[in-house]
Design a protein around this motif. Sequence first.
Motif, PDB file in Angstrom:
ATOM      1  N   ARG A   1      29.335  73.237  27.855  1.00  0.00           N
ATOM      2  CA  ARG A   1      29.938  72.117  28.861  1.00  0.00           C
ATOM      3  C   ARG A   1      30.474  72.703  30.236  1.00  0.00           C
ATOM      4  O   ARG A   1      30.910  71.671  31.354  1.00  0.00           O
ATOM      5  CB  ARG A   1      31.119  71.985  27.845  1.00  0.00           C
ATOM      6  CG  ARG A   1      31.988  71.015  28.687  1.00  0.00           C
ATOM      7  CD  ARG A   1      33.500  70.597  28.286  1.00  0.00           C
ATOM      8  NE  ARG A   1      34.370  71.662  28.439  1.00  0.00           N
ATOM      9  CZ  ARG A   1      35.632  72.198  26.844  1.00  0.00           C
ATOM     10  NH1 ARG A   1      35.477  71.009  26.434  1.00  0.00           N
ATOM     11  NH2 ARG A   1      35.540  72.652  27.579  1.00  0.00           N
ATOM     12  N   ASP A   2      30.974  74.164  30.396  1.00  0.00           N
ATOM     13  CA  ASP A   2      32.075  74.448  31.298  1.00  0.00           C
ATOM     14  C   ASP A   2      30.671  75.041  32.499  1.00  0.00           C
ATOM     15  O   ASP A   2      30.496  75.039  33.206  1.00  0.00           O
ATOM     16  CB  ASP A   2      32.853  75.985  31.609  1.00  0.00           C
ATOM     17  CG  ASP A   2      33.952  75.166  30.386  1.00  0.00           C
ATOM     18  OD1 ASP A   2      34.064  74.200  30.225  1.00  0.00           O
ATOM     19  OD2 ASP A   2      34.275  76.148  30.063  1.00  0.00           O
TER      20      ASP A   2
ATOM     21  N   ASP B   1      32.356  62.329  34.499  1.00  0.00           N
ATOM     22  CA  ASP B   1      31.349  63.392  33.646  1.00  0.00           C
ATOM     23  C   ASP B   1      30.577  63.120  33.295  1.00  0.00           C
ATOM     24  O   ASP B   1      30.314  61.357  33.066  1.00  0.00           O
ATOM     25  CB  ASP B   1      32.662  63.533  32.491  1.00  0.00           C
ATOM     26  CG  ASP B   1      33.607  64.985  32.622  1.00  0.00           C
ATOM     27  OD1 ASP B   1      33.384  65.248  33.743  1.00  0.00           O
ATOM     28  OD2 ASP B   1      34.383  64.680  32.148  1.00  0.00           O
ATOM     29  N   THR B   2      29.636  63.611  32.758  1.00  0.00           N
ATOM     30  CA  THR B   2      27.716  63.085  32.703  1.00  0.00           C
ATOM     31  C   THR B   2      27.848  63.098  31.097  1.00  0.00           C
ATOM     32  O   THR B   2      28.847  63.221  30.361  1.00  0.00           O
ATOM     33  CB  THR B   2      27.399  64.382  33.529  1.00  0.00           C
ATOM     34  OG1 THR B   2      26.659  65.139  32.603  1.00  0.00           O
ATOM     35  CG2 THR B   2      27.182  64.318  35.396  1.00  0.00           C
TER      36      THR B   2
ATOM     37  N   LYS C   1      30.214  71.399  33.611  1.00  0.00           N
ATOM     38  CA  LYS C   1      30.898  70.968  35.035  1.00  0.00           C
ATOM     39  C   LYS C   1      30.830  71.410  35.793  1.00  0.00           C
ATOM     40  O   LYS C   1      31.379  70.712  36.985  1.00  0.00           O
ATOM     41  CB  LYS C   1      32.721  71.283  33.716  1.00  0.00           C
ATOM     42  CG  LYS C   1      32.677  69.914  32.812  1.00  0.00           C
ATOM     43  CD  LYS C   1      33.891  70.545  32.405  1.00  0.00           C
ATOM     44  CE  LYS C   1      34.908  69.002  31.914  1.00  0.00           C
ATOM     45  NZ  LYS C   1      35.094  68.136  32.861  1.00  0.00           N
TER      46      LYS C   1
ATOM     47  N   LYS D   1      31.597  68.157  43.837  1.00  0.00           N
ATOM     48  CA  LYS D   1      32.297  67.906  44.001  1.00  0.00           C
ATOM     49  C   LYS D   1      32.904  66.466  45.121  1.00  0.00           C
ATOM     50  O   LYS D   1      32.145  66.806  46.028  1.00  0.00           O
ATOM     51  CB  LYS D   1      32.972  69.120  44.473  1.00  0.00           C
ATOM     52  CG  LYS D   1      32.693  70.678  43.957  1.00  0.00           C
ATOM     53  CD  LYS D   1      33.962  70.256  42.009  1.00  0.00           C
ATOM     54  CE  LYS D   1      33.970  71.339  41.622  1.00  0.00           C
ATOM     55  NZ  LYS D   1      32.439  71.971  41.051  1.00  0.00           N
TER      56      LYS D   1
ATOM     57  N   GLN E   1      28.471  69.830  38.586  1.00  0.00           N
ATOM     58  CA  GLN E   1      28.594  68.400  39.146  1.00  0.00           C
ATOM     59  C   GLN E   1      29.262  68.713  40.446  1.00  0.00           C
ATOM     60  O   GLN E   1      29.584  69.353  41.161  1.00  0.00           O
ATOM     61  CB  GLN E   1      29.864  67.630  38.521  1.00  0.00           C
ATOM     62  CG  GLN E   1      28.979  67.838  36.765  1.00  0.00           C
ATOM     63  CD  GLN E   1      30.076  66.600  35.975  1.00  0.00           C
ATOM     64  OE1 GLN E   1      30.313  65.673  35.839  1.00  0.00           O
ATOM     65  NE2 GLN E   1      31.554  67.089  36.573  1.00  0.00           N
TER      66      GLN E   1
ATOM     67  N   ILE F   1      28.344  66.005  29.423  1.00  0.00           N
ATOM     68  CA  ILE F   1      29.742  66.643  29.216  1.00  0.00           C
ATOM     69  C   ILE F   1      30.100  65.930  28.311  1.00  0.00           C
ATOM     70  O   ILE F   1      30.572  65.873  27.546  1.00  0.00           O
ATOM     71  CB  ILE F   1      29.867  66.688  30.544  1.00  0.00           C
ATOM     72  CG1 ILE F   1      29.316  67.381  31.522  1.00  0.00           C
ATOM     73  CG2 ILE F   1      31.194  67.416  30.035  1.00  0.00           C
ATOM     74  CD1 ILE F   1      29.839  67.643  32.768  1.00  0.00           C
ATOM     75  N   LYS F   2      30.271  64.223  27.908  1.00  0.00           N
ATOM     76  CA  LYS F   2      31.394  63.687  27.238  1.00  0.00           C
ATOM     77  C   LYS F   2      30.890  64.069  26.215  1.00  0.00           C
ATOM     78  O   LYS F   2      31.205  64.313  24.908  1.00  0.00           O
ATOM     79  CB  LYS F   2      30.501  62.419  27.445  1.00  0.00           C
ATOM     80  CG  LYS F   2      31.355  61.767  28.955  1.00  0.00           C
ATOM     81  CD  LYS F   2      31.582  60.254  29.308  1.00  0.00           C
ATOM     82  CE  LYS F   2      31.919  59.925  30.243  1.00  0.00           C
ATOM     83  NZ  LYS F   2      31.527  58.432  30.667  1.00  0.00           N
TER      84      LYS F   2
ATOM     85  N   ASP G   1      31.446  66.919  24.384  1.00  0.00           N
ATOM     86  CA  ASP G   1      32.881  67.285  24.267  1.00  0.00           C
ATOM     87  C   ASP G   1      33.401  66.899  23.076  1.00  0.00           C
ATOM     88  O   ASP G   1      34.318  66.759  22.419  1.00  0.00           O
ATOM     89  CB  ASP G   1      33.678  66.081  25.356  1.00  0.00           C
ATOM     90  CG  ASP G   1      33.745  66.674  26.836  1.00  0.00           C
ATOM     91  OD1 ASP G   1      34.919  68.002  26.998  1.00  0.00           O
ATOM     92  OD2 ASP G   1      34.613  65.956  27.768  1.00  0.00           O
TER      93      ASP G   1
END
Length: 275
Positions: free
Chosen positions: A92-93, A114-115, A96, A101, A99, A118-119, A122
């Motif tokens: 996940r990190d 979040d894409t 992130k 900015k 992504q 990523i969701k 999570d």
Amino acid sequence: MSSEKSKELNIKGPDAFQVKVGDFLAGIAQNPKPLFAVIALLLAALAAGYGIRYFIAHKADGRRAELSKIDAVYEDELKNYNKQREALEKQRDTLKAAQPKPAADAKDAKPVEDTPEIKALDQKITALKPDHAASSEQYKKYFEEHKTSAEGWVAGLRYAAFAAEQNKLEDAQKVLEELTKNAKSHPILETQALMMLVSIQTDRGELDKALESADLLIKTVGDDLKPRALLTKAQIQYLKKDYANTRTTATEVLTKYENSPEADRARSLVALLPE
């Protein structure tokens, strides 16, 4: 759940497990219909109070060694869970960090959403739980073989918590009911078992049994936990629609423990009672 470090139980007062479960009992008066939130609490409390073991100084070495082997299985299960969680968090990190900015000088810049990937990660992290199937069955077997020993009672407590987490409430209740009958020589273990038992009986709608267990709890706990136990009894009486006795028990909290946090909750409970 973090890795656990064994520690010696101080039998002169409540340990972290007892206090945390006591906090749950105190809180149920805030909700007229208690939810079975005890599961997560019990597992967290196990992490905090995992060192409750080894009460008898003689004739227990064999039992201790056997219980320690099961503890090792439990700890391996936790390590496996932590590795899985860390791997998911790393994925996940990484996503992130990749992504885009928002520009530093952009006005009214909104956080980047979040894409879906990523969701999804999570959600996986949130849903991930330690798999204690192997150790819980071993704790149950150990309890069955050592029902009259302190080590057996500790194993029974651990199994009951895991069984409840797996929604095996009836099985957990049977173990706790037997445990509380045998563990009277160790009030702290008896208290911990009664706290779990009251919660499970209440959730299963066995309010008469829950009230009996609450009465035993009141007799067992020290003054520091007495208002919490009384508040629990008042909540069960409220669920039984026994409003007269609810008022009596809640008033005892207000009268004898007026400076306790439980007094405010008892006052709120009394406010719910019909005139």
